[in-house]
Design a protein around this motif. Sequence first.
Motif, short mmCIF file in Angstrom:
data_model
loop_
_atom_site.label_atom_id
_atom_site.label_comp_id
_atom_site.label_asym_id
_atom_site.label_seq_id
_atom_site.Cartn_x
_atom_site.Cartn_y
_atom_site.Cartn_z
N ILE A 62 -1.50 5.66 1.05
CA ILE A 62 -2.64 5.39 0.17
C ILE A 62 -2.19 5.64 -1.27
CG2 ILE A 62 -5.06 5.92 -0.32
CD1 ILE A 62 -5.10 7.45 2.37
N TYR A 63 -2.47 4.69 -2.14
CA TYR A 63 -2.12 4.80 -3.55
C TYR A 63 -3.41 4.99 -4.36
CZ TYR A 63 2.33 2.85 -2.00
OH TYR A 63 3.52 2.63 -1.36
N ILE A 64 -3.43 6.00 -5.24
CA ILE A 64 -4.64 6.29 -6.03
C ILE A 64 -4.29 6.48 -7.50
CG2 ILE A 64 -6.54 7.95 -6.37
CD1 ILE A 64 -5.23 8.59 -3.23
N ALA A 65 -5.00 5.76 -8.38
CA ALA A 65 -4.80 5.95 -9.82
C ALA A 65 -5.75 7.04 -10.30
CB ALA A 65 -5.11 4.64 -10.56
N ASN A 66 -5.21 8.04 -10.99
CA ASN A 66 -6.04 9.09 -11.57
C ASN A 66 -6.19 8.79 -13.06
OD1 ASN A 66 -6.33 10.79 -9.19
ND2 ASN A 66 -4.12 11.10 -9.41
N ARG A 67 -7.32 8.25 -13.42
CA ARG A 67 -7.54 7.71 -14.75
C ARG A 67 -7.31 8.75 -15.85
NH1 ARG A 67 -11.48 8.04 -19.18
NH2 ARG A 67 -11.98 5.94 -19.86
N ASP A 68 -7.78 9.97 -15.66
CA ASP A 68 -7.67 10.96 -16.73
C ASP A 68 -6.40 11.80 -16.68
OD1 ASP A 68 -9.97 9.98 -17.75
OD2 ASP A 68 -11.26 11.61 -17.07
N ASP A 69 -5.53 11.54 -15.69
CA ASP A 69 -4.25 12.24 -15.61
C ASP A 69 -3.07 11.31 -15.90
OD1 ASP A 69 -5.49 14.60 -14.91
OD2 ASP A 69 -5.19 14.33 -12.76
N ASN A 70 -3.36 10.04 -16.14
CA ASN A 70 -2.32 9.05 -16.41
C ASN A 70 -1.25 9.01 -15.33
OD1 ASN A 70 -3.65 8.56 -18.88
ND2 ASN A 70 -2.48 10.20 -19.87
N ASN A 71 -1.69 9.12 -14.08
CA ASN A 71 -0.71 9.01 -13.01
C ASN A 71 -1.25 8.30 -11.77
OD1 ASN A 71 -2.12 10.91 -11.41
ND2 ASN A 71 -0.95 12.63 -12.22
N LEU A 72 -0.30 8.02 -10.88
CA LEU A 72 -0.60 7.41 -9.59
C LEU A 72 -0.15 8.39 -8.52
CD1 LEU A 72 -1.31 4.54 -8.14
CD2 LEU A 72 1.16 4.42 -7.82
N MET A 73 -1.02 8.66 -7.55
CA MET A 73 -0.62 9.54 -6.46
C MET A 73 -0.43 8.72 -5.19
SD MET A 73 -2.90 12.97 -6.81
CE MET A 73 -2.44 14.26 -7.98
N ILE A 74 0.55 9.12 -4.39
CA ILE A 74 0.79 8.45 -3.12
C ILE A 74 0.60 9.48 -2.00
CG2 ILE A 74 2.42 7.08 -1.76
CD1 ILE A 74 3.96 6.56 -4.37
N PHE A 75 -0.25 9.16 -1.06
CA PHE A 75 -0.52 10.06 0.06
C PHE A 75 -0.08 9.41 1.38
CE2 PHE A 75 -2.95 13.75 -1.35
CZ PHE A 75 -3.24 13.40 -2.66
N ASP A 76 0.40 10.26 2.28
CA ASP A 76 0.60 9.84 3.66
C ASP A 76 -0.78 9.75 4.29
OD1 ASP A 76 2.87 10.24 6.18
OD2 ASP A 76 0.73 10.41 6.61
N ARG A 77 -1.11 8.58 4.81
CA ARG A 77 -2.48 8.38 5.28
C ARG A 77 -2.82 9.26 6.48
NH1 ARG A 77 -4.46 3.26 8.56
NH2 ARG A 77 -6.50 4.03 9.19
N HIS A 78 -1.87 9.48 7.36
CA HIS A 78 -2.21 10.20 8.59
C HIS A 78 -2.12 11.72 8.41
CE1 HIS A 78 -2.65 6.41 10.51
NE2 HIS A 78 -1.48 6.03 10.04
N LYS A 79 -1.10 12.17 7.66
CA LYS A 79 -0.98 13.63 7.43
C LYS A 79 -1.82 14.07 6.25
CE LYS A 79 3.83 13.67 8.94
NZ LYS A 79 5.18 13.47 8.36
N LEU A 80 -2.28 13.13 5.43
CA LEU A 80 -2.99 13.41 4.18
C LEU A 80 -2.18 14.33 3.27
CD1 LEU A 80 -6.71 13.71 5.35
CD2 LEU A 80 -5.51 11.72 4.46
N SER A 81 -0.87 14.15 3.29
CA SER A 81 0.01 14.95 2.43
C SER A 81 0.41 14.12 1.22
CB SER A 81 1.26 15.38 3.20
OG SER A 81 1.90 14.24 3.74
N LEU A 82 0.58 14.80 0.10
CA LEU A 82 0.97 14.12 -1.14
C LEU A 82 2.46 13.80 -1.10
CD1 LEU A 82 0.21 13.25 -4.08
CD2 LEU A 82 0.77 15.57 -4.78
N LEU A 83 2.81 12.53 -1.19
CA LEU A 83 4.21 12.13 -1.12
C LEU A 83 4.86 12.07 -2.50
CD1 LEU A 83 3.83 9.19 1.44
CD2 LEU A 83 4.62 11.51 1.92
N ALA A 84 4.09 11.65 -3.51
CA ALA A 84 4.65 11.53 -4.85
C ALA A 84 3.53 11.42 -5.88
CB ALA A 84 5.55 10.29 -4.95
#
Lengths: 320, 177
Positions: free
Chosen positions: A151-173
């Motif tokens: 899952i890719y998520i843009a955080n508008r107020d942090d100027n970043n993109l987070m990538i999560f493992d969908r099944h473990k719900l762990s932050l990959l990058a």
Amino acid sequence: MHFHNTVILFLALGTSLHVSAAPFAYITNQGSDDISVIDLAKKQVIKTIKAGHKPAGIAVSQADKRAYVSNPESKDISVIDTDINLVLKNIPVGNGPVGIAVSPDGLNTYVSDWYDHTVYILDNERLEITGQFSVGHSPSGLDLSPNGSKIYIANRDDNNLMIFDRHKLSLLATIHVGKAPFGVTVSRDGQLIFVANVQSGDISIIDGKTNKVINTVKTGLFPYAIAHDDSNNRIYVTNQRDNSVSVIDLDKCKVIKTIPVGEYPEGIDIDIARRQVYVVNWFDDNVSIINTDTLTVTGEIPTGSGSRAFGRFIQFSDLP
Amino acid sequence: MLKTIKLGLIVTLLLPALTYAHGPARVKVIQDIEINAPVEKVWGIIQDFCSIKDWNPQVSACEITEGNANEPGAIRTITLENGQQLKEKLIKIIPEQNKIQYMLTEPNIKAFPINTHGSSIILTAIDGGKTKVEWKGNFYRSFPGPNPPPELSDEAGQEALSSFYIAGLENIKKLAE
């Protein structure tokens, strides 16, 4: 649940049998609190469905033939059965649901909450929120990899993109992008991720394998959302404050054409097979149609008031 | 008075967050007026980015504080009647279309209870040498959370901007006719 759907379908067929065929567009109208269902072949609205308050995001699911709508002001999501074009359920979620995306398998819907800095997880079968995970500040656009693993998520107020493992719900990058990222679109093969940075006026192109920004391409003012066209190796970007769409060639990594559309273009989606791009103009209350061969606007379809349709809004699946 | 104190308190509490998140739904503001004067004359009144001080009675002063006047990127600082200031950036000026577009660069909710503001003024020639002036804007409310108090709601922003637009349009009409 399937039995339930079948019953509703029979009832609906009795009165309003679809004479239209796919594709259909589901356009959220923030001013009129409803959804315009457009028959894209006929280029006209065939039904208007009541949503929650100020519907913003849309995620049309091919797998389970539904449209999921985020309503930030009524703090809920409306689930629409796209076979019968009726709301199945309104589900309360968070404090400001905005971005919304369905997993390719149709099992889950992910909803970013602008105020809770959280992504909520909807179980599409049970129609209940079954989980959540914390992300950055003011998460907006989100998208999934085509195989449904990330899952890719843009955080508008942090100027970043987070990538999560969908099944473990762990932050990959966590990847630093431009200023105020909003729309996120994953390429159809999952190799590239495109992020529209509203305030820096550019698109960050991220390599899906290395999770690094490999290019940044300048667009018009306030780029908002992106549609990917793998048949032409291009992306199309709505520029809110330029009333235009930037066409970016991904080989050259530059804008090859800027197409004037309506005022305040926001949502954008593509029908690659029929070579059409649909652009939702918030101020003008309509949808512009762009032909991807000629890169010109070939028509406009009037919708409701304040059309936004942030997300994937086309249903390609025909009736059963 | 009580309202002012309450607003002040809310402002103080929310200030750190104001530059970031805004309301979830953008709001439109549209006002227009028909003027019995040709487009060229009306354009002459509004074409200078700082002329707003001459035609909008709610603006008491205007100064170009960055960039070159009447070139995209120029920033004007306007002072409202209540002394509050706003910085606005010129985005586009298209004389052949009689159109001017600008945006707020940083919010000041003591001036207007809004977080962002994009705005365009467009002149169109109509029959008989008349002009239609359209002022179209959009904003996000400033309250950075759900359930805004009335003075920071979408409606409050819409009311404040509509009043500002109407005052300007009515005075442009007076000056042109």
